[in-house]
Design a protein around this motif. Structure first.
Motif, PDB file in Angstrom:
ATOM      1  N   GLU A 749     -29.373   4.980   4.413  1.00 61.23           N
ATOM      2  CA  GLU A 749     -28.455   4.621   3.334  1.00 61.23           C
ATOM      3  C   GLU A 749     -28.992   5.142   2.007  1.00 61.23           C
ATOM      4  N   ASP A 750     -28.121   5.194   1.045  1.00 57.90           N
ATOM      5  CA  ASP A 750     -28.513   5.604  -0.298  1.00 57.90           C
ATOM      6  C   ASP A 750     -27.745   4.754  -1.306  1.00 57.90           C
ATOM      7  N   ASN A 751     -28.072   3.478  -1.340  1.00 58.32           N
ATOM      8  CA  ASN A 751     -27.376   2.510  -2.185  1.00 58.32           C
ATOM      9  C   ASN A 751     -27.998   2.463  -3.577  1.00 58.32           C
ATOM     10  N   ASP A 752     -27.264   1.840  -4.492  1.00 53.80           N
ATOM     11  CA  ASP A 752     -27.842   1.510  -5.788  1.00 53.80           C
ATOM     12  C   ASP A 752     -28.777   0.322  -5.608  1.00 53.80           C
ATOM     13  N   LEU A 753     -29.772   0.240  -6.479  1.00 51.70           N
ATOM     14  CA  LEU A 753     -30.687  -0.900  -6.436  1.00 51.70           C
ATOM     15  C   LEU A 753     -30.082  -2.034  -7.247  1.00 51.70           C
ATOM     16  N   GLU A 782     -39.521  -2.702   1.252  1.00 48.75           N
ATOM     17  CA  GLU A 782     -38.458  -3.285   0.430  1.00 48.75           C
ATOM     18  C   GLU A 782     -37.317  -2.294   0.224  1.00 48.75           C
ATOM     19  N   ALA A 783     -37.656  -1.029   0.044  1.00 49.49           N
ATOM     20  CA  ALA A 783     -36.625  -0.013  -0.166  1.00 49.49           C
ATOM     21  C   ALA A 783     -35.734   0.118   1.068  1.00 49.49           C
ATOM     22  N   VAL A 784     -36.342   0.146   2.244  1.00 48.98           N
ATOM     23  CA  VAL A 784     -35.558   0.243   3.477  1.00 48.98           C
ATOM     24  C   VAL A 784     -34.674  -0.983   3.643  1.00 48.98           C
ATOM     25  N   ASP A 785     -35.232  -2.144   3.367  1.00 44.78           N
ATOM     26  CA  ASP A 785     -34.452  -3.381   3.504  1.00 44.78           C
ATOM     27  C   ASP A 785     -33.255  -3.403   2.555  1.00 44.78           C
ATOM     28  N   LYS A 786     -33.408  -2.786   1.380  1.00 41.94           N
ATOM     29  CA  LYS A 786     -32.309  -2.763   0.415  1.00 41.94           C
ATOM     30  C   LYS A 786     -31.406  -1.547   0.591  1.00 41.94           C
ATOM     31  N   GLY A 787     -31.758  -0.665   1.523  1.00 34.89           N
ATOM     32  CA  GLY A 787     -30.913   0.486   1.806  1.00 34.89           C
ATOM     33  C   GLY A 787     -30.912   1.523   0.705  1.00 34.89           C
ATOM     34  N   ILE A 788     -32.065   1.732   0.059  1.00 34.30           N
ATOM     35  CA  ILE A 788     -32.142   2.763  -0.978  1.00 34.30           C
ATOM     36  C   ILE A 788     -33.211   3.782  -0.578  1.00 34.30           C
ATOM     37  N   LYS A 789     -33.076   4.974  -1.114  1.00 38.85           N
ATOM     38  CA  LYS A 789     -34.086   6.000  -0.895  1.00 38.85           C
ATOM     39  C   LYS A 789     -35.164   5.806  -1.940  1.00 38.85           C
ATOM     40  N   ASN A 790     -36.326   5.389  -1.497  1.00 41.71           N
ATOM     41  CA  ASN A 790     -37.396   5.065  -2.423  1.00 41.71           C
ATOM     42  C   ASN A 790     -38.106   6.337  -2.869  1.00 41.71           C
ATOM     43  N   GLU A 791     -38.142   6.559  -4.167  1.00 45.67           N
ATOM     44  CA  GLU A 791     -38.799   7.724  -4.725  1.00 45.67           C
ATOM     45  C   GLU A 791     -39.661   7.284  -5.899  1.00 45.67           C
TER      46      GLU A 791
END
Length: 884
Positions: A749-753, A782-791
């Motif tokens: 996923e690539d959601n907004d935080l 945490e990034a995976v759990d929130k569905g964001i691409k952590n960078e």
């Protein structure tokens, strides 16, 4: 941020506009005192004054604003277009305390008549952990590059910056006379004694707020009104994620390249005629004289140059290549190419284009389009001499030219270590390298390194008689080394070609022009640097095996007396590819106070990278060496190079920068030299990067280097100095990116935080217009759990004392530890999720204090002060109270 204004009504009998008009926000200071207390300190609002002229006595209003209101007119560090680039180059990290100190550096000017010093008082409600509430502003930092912005128009206003600092910590700031208070709403709601910390002096100002019961004696008017605030059943906060992909801008970036010259210009033409017979020789001589020919194997290639510069990079001696006319216009661009030839170990940024065409008799088309590429070039000028005392560039040449290139662009100053120990971030260097072979040219006698176009023009190129003659190539070795003979002394006028086994006739014609718009003229005395050509016939030092091993074996040989067993020496070649990196450039990379040091470097280029402080380096015996003058030196460097494959030539083939990334590392679609940055490295701060010099490499079937980059490794008298056989080093597509392996966890996923309170009903009336521009870096999980691409984020907050991303903030008032965003959502949802009364009432102004709480017996509720508007003349104040 709670701002205040004041209106002063004046009655005058003469014009005073010349005294009260101001174009600046802080030019005219205003203090309003009520008895012995300053109730307003600020400035006349700029450009608002007007006064009529039609009566003897005039009455008019003077508008004033407090200090906080003037912040909208100034930028961070007063950055303007004129000093923007300098600010970028000097950018590092900045603490919240430094931000606040900069914003309030002028508050002493607020006080006109009193000896009291304006104060910044903080309620000590937040800390990076319990017990560190007093140092929260010193502990938290952010990259200055984010505040400076991508251009001068996007530099933060001080008002927005202060708001974001307060928002991240869920604090508020208001000015009360000469004092500024920074506090959490819960400090007022709890009504307890508060130990206010003076941020300038460190003094503690204890204050016990009053608890006041509202009674008729307080009222100064009858205009009390009650209302109910909005109620929401979900509160959302969105985080703005400013991704950071590069920490070192490429010197070849199209967006950053500039030129002192107004365009490109033709600077040389290569003439090449394939073959050794009469036709090849006749066509070659005709082409040199500008005569048409129909010989298909003859080509002419025009090369165009534009000397560039990048303000983010400093190149050694770059100013010495420039020449200007009387008006300051750069002229004689061809001299850049000549300077590179005459001054080995000089770097340059060049945009080079070429147009290749067949013989003039069959192709007279005009040049309308020139395809160009950007190169970082380092002239080498090897002399083809392999004697230890005679080769150039020598060890001292390499030592004395350092550093060749230095990055002076944005220094960032952010946080580079990941927030958890399971994640690894990487700096990835990528690009293409080329060690260019030395070029020989045909002449009126025999091929030579000396430019010979003028001799051919006058006398013609001598034909090489007989196919027994071999084409001349640069001197790469002896029959014992790679079976390459020294063909330079052959009586041959042919040079090596990869299109014709017999060779080719080849020369270069040089041009000069004062301005790029002038018609280029033949320059008979020119000798310019050699651009990279398509023909790679002169390539050398073929990589055929990794190492030679010798062993003693037994063999049976026949003799007159019969068979005899003897011991023989057997030489074996290891035909496997064991090389990891052929190092080409020695570099120094420093972030914060730590150097990236390449350690455990073996003969095959295998190594590791460690981030070490100078103190740690000095404690390592393997990183200490003694210079020629006897002084102690320390290794602070790493090398960049390429990884040759069996069959590749070290000189004459373009190679990608070494790739150390495999598919198991979780760095999808990335290639290059990956330098790991771990949680334990605690890496943050300003970035420094230098290309020091080429590395002195030795060749004898394979390559060795000395641990000190400029020194020659002691080996064998038959060894060859690679740089001595190199004309130039070309670097293309160079860049450095920062990426994360996300603990090898992949989010599809690539959601907004977004942080959100839980919805309480099926019908959702939500508040979702709040945005955080300063954010807390998530762990990979945490990034995976929130569905964001952590960078890696440029706007993430980090702890300056630990050099690690901030994971949580401690709230002393609630005795809770959570992310800053979670604190914010929790408190605002608590306030907005139930109906709260808002009371607007006029009180007698009996020294009303915003820290006081007010109880209403009829309503059975307690209120805190939201705002106070004073009418000094009538001694009343309109107070807005909010149910706590």
């Amino acid at each position: 941020m709670i701002r205040k204004s004041a209106t002063i009504n004046l009655v005058v009998d003469s014009y005073i506009g010349n005294k009260l008009y101001t174009g600046g926000s802080r030019d005219i200071v205003v203090n309003i005192w009520n008895g012995g207390k300053c109730v307003f300190a600020g400035y006349v609002e700029p450009a608002t004054f007007s006064q009529p002229f039609n009566s003897q006595v005039d009455e008019f209003s003077l508008n004033c604003t407090d200090y906080l209101s003037t912040l909208q007119y100034s930028t961070y560090k007063n950055i303007t277009p004129s000093n923007y680039r300098q600010a970028v180059q000097e950018a590092g990290s900045v603490s919240f305390k430094q931000i606040i100190d900069g914003i309030f550096s002028s508050i002493d000017s607020l006080n006109l008549i009193s000896t009291d010093r304006p104060r910044l008082l903080y309620d000590q409600s937040k800390g990076t952990e319990k017990g560190k509430e007093s140092t929260i502003f010193e502990d938290l930092s952010i990259s200055e590059l984010y505040l400076i912005g991508k251009d001068s128009d996007s530099t933060w206003k001080n008002e927005d910056l202060l708001k974001e600092v307060m928002k991240y910590l869920n604090l508020h700031i208001r000015q009360e006379g000469l004092d500024f208070y920074i506090y959490d709403w819960d400090t007022l709601a709890q009504g307890k004694e508060t130990r206010w910390l003076d941020l300038s002096t460190g003094d503690i100002v204890s204050k016990q707020p009053q608890s006041i019961t509202i009674n008729p004696s307080l009222y100064g008017g009858s205009d009390t009104s009650l209302s109910v605030g909005d109620v929401v059943n979900q509160f959302q906060l969105t985080c703005n994620l400013e991704k950071q992909e590069k920490i070192i801008e490429s010197p070849l970036s199209e967006d950053s390249l500039r030129s002192y010259y107004r365009g490109q210009q033709l600077f040389l033409t290569e003439i090449s005629s394939e073959g050794s017979g009469d036709s090849a020789n006749d066509a070659f001589n005709a082409a040199v004289k500008g005569q048409p020919t129909t010989y298909d194997a003859l080509t002419e290639t025009d090369y165009f140059i534009r000397s560039m510069y990048n303000p983010d990079w400093k190149l050694r001696d770059s100013d010495k290549m420039l020449e200007y006319d009387e008006s300051g216009t750069a002229i004689n661009q061809h001299k850049v190419a000549q300077y590179l030839k005459e001054h080995p170990l000089t770097p340059a940024l060049l945009r080079i284009g070429k147009v290749k065409r067949k013989a003039k008799a069959t192709d007279n088309s005009l040049i309308s389009k020139i395809d160009t590429d950007n190169y970082l070039v380092i002239s080498v000028g090897g002399n083809e001499n392999d004697k230890p005392e005679e080769h150039t560039p020598s060890d001292n040449d390499l030592k004395n030219c350092s550093p060749l290139i230095e990055y002076v662009g944005n220094k960032s100053g952010g946080i580079y270590s990941p927030p958890d120990s399971e994640t690894t971030n990487y700096l990835v260097f990528s690009g293409k390298f080329l060690l260019q072979p030395i070029t020989y040219e045909s002449s009126d006698s025999k091929a030579t390194r000396t430019p010979s176009f003028d001799k051919i023009l006058k006398n013609g190129a001598r034909k090489t008689e007989g196919k027994e003659y071999k084409a001349v190539v640069p001197f790469y070795g002896t029959p014992e080394i790679n079976n390459v003979f020294d063909l330079r002394n052959l009586d041959s006028n042919l040079v090596k070609s990869d299109k014709n086994s017999e060779g080719r006739y080849y020369t270069r014609k040089f041009y000069s022009a004062k301005y790029n718009t002038d018609k280029p003229l033949y320059n008979s005395s020119g000798n310019y640097f050699q651009p990279w050509t398509e023909d790679k016939g002169a390539k050398g030092f073929k990589y055929e095996y990794t190492e030679i091993t010798k062993r003693i074996d037994r063999a049976t040989i026949p003799t007159m007396e019969g068979d005899k067993v003897v011991e023989v020496e057997v030489t074996e070649k290891d035909g496997t590819d064991r090389y990891s990196k052929l190092p080409v450039l020695e570099c120094e990379l420093k972030i914060g106070n730590k150097y990236c040091v390449e350690v455990d470097l073996d003969m095959f280029g295998n190594s590791r990278f460690e981030w070490l402080t100078m103190e740690q380096i000095k404690a390592r015996k393997d990183l200490i060496y003694t210079d020629d003058d006897g002084t102690t030196k320390y290794k602070t460097t790493l090398s960049l190079g390429f990884n040759p494959k069996i069959g590749d030539h070290i000189i004459g083939e373009e190679c990608d920068l070494q790739n150390t990334i495999d598919y198991t590392m979780g760095l999808d679609k990335k290639e290059g030299i990956a330098i790991p940055i771990t949680h334990q490295d605690r890496l943050s701060g300003r970035v420094s990067f230098k290309i020091l010099a080429p590395i002195q490499l030795l060749w004898k079937d394979w390559v060795r280097r000395h641990p000190t980059f400029f020194r020659s490794a002691k080996w064998s008298e038959k060894c060859k100095y690679i740089l001595a056989h190199t004309e130039n080093i070309f670097i293309k597509d160079f860049k450095c990116e920062i990426v994360s392996d996300n603990a090898k966890l992949e989010s599809l996923e690539d959601n907004d935080l977004i942080y959100s309170s839980a919805a309480q009903t099926r019908y959702i009336n939500k508040n979702d217009d709040t945005e955080f521009k300063f954010v807390t870096q998530l762990t990979s999980r945490e990034a995976v759990d929130k569905g964001i691409k952590n960078e890696i984020l440029l706007n993430s907050i980090f702890n300056a004392t630990t050099n690690l991303p901030v994971r949580s903030i401690y709230n002393r008032l609630q005795d809770e530890t959570a992310k800053a965003e979670e604190h914010y959502v929790s408190q605002y949802y608590s306030y907005l999720s139930r109906p709260r009364l808002k009371v607007e009432v006029t009180f007698n102004d009996l020294d009303i204090d915003f820290t006081s709480t007010y109880k209403s017996l009829p309503l059975s509720k307690t209120f805190i002060v939201q705002s106070v508007s004073r009418d000094i003349r009538n001694k009343t104040a309109k107070v807005v109270l909010m149910e706590k």
